[in-house]
Design a protein around this motif. Structure first.
Motif, PDB file in Angstrom:
ATOM      1  N   MET A   1      42.913 -15.818  17.171  1.00 16.02           N
ATOM      2  CA  MET A   1      42.865 -14.750  16.499  1.00 16.02           C
ATOM      3  C   MET A   1      43.078 -13.670  17.294  1.00 16.02           C
ATOM      4  O   MET A   1      42.524 -13.617  18.245  1.00 16.02           O
ATOM      5  CB  MET A   1      41.681 -14.847  15.488  1.00 16.02           C
ATOM      6  CG  MET A   1      41.482 -15.892  14.455  1.00 16.02           C
ATOM      7  SD  MET A   1      40.519 -15.422  13.009  1.00 16.02           S
ATOM      8  CE  MET A   1      40.726 -13.707  12.597  1.00 16.02           C
TER       9      MET A   1
ATOM     10  N   SER B   1      37.746 -13.145  10.718  1.00 14.82           N
ATOM     11  CA  SER B   1      37.612 -14.597  10.126  1.00 14.82           C
ATOM     12  C   SER B   1      37.100 -14.690   8.758  1.00 14.82           C
ATOM     13  O   SER B   1      36.462 -13.897   8.103  1.00 14.82           O
ATOM     14  CB  SER B   1      36.784 -15.483  11.158  1.00 14.82           C
ATOM     15  OG  SER B   1      35.608 -15.091  11.209  1.00 14.82           O
TER      16      SER B   1
ATOM     17  N   GLY C   1      41.761 -18.908  11.201  1.00 13.92           N
ATOM     18  CA  GLY C   1      40.305 -18.370  11.454  1.00 13.92           C
ATOM     19  C   GLY C   1      39.540 -18.453  10.280  1.00 13.92           C
ATOM     20  O   GLY C   1      38.563 -17.525   9.690  1.00 13.92           O
TER      21      GLY C   1
END
Length: 54
Positions: free
Chosen positions: A1, A7, A41
């Motif tokens: 990420m 996330s 994520g």
């Protein structure tokens, strides 16, 4: 990420209130289709099962 991205987590509340059979379709991040939960994520937490990306 990458920097600035957040996330996500899919999880149930407890054994009585579980989350199951979650299908995530056509999720794109920065113009690229996500191929896995890790790439997107997305964390699968407690009391969740059968969560996948396609």
């Amino acid at each position: 990420m990458g920097q600035g991205e957040v996330s996500s987590c899919v999880r149930g509340y407890n054994e009585e209130y579980q989350v199951a059979d979650v299908k995530i379709e056509n999720l794109s991040i920065r113009g690229r289709k996500a191929q896995s939960l890790e790439e997107a994520g997305i964390d699968v937490g407690p009391f969740a099962e059968n969560v996948w990306i396609c």
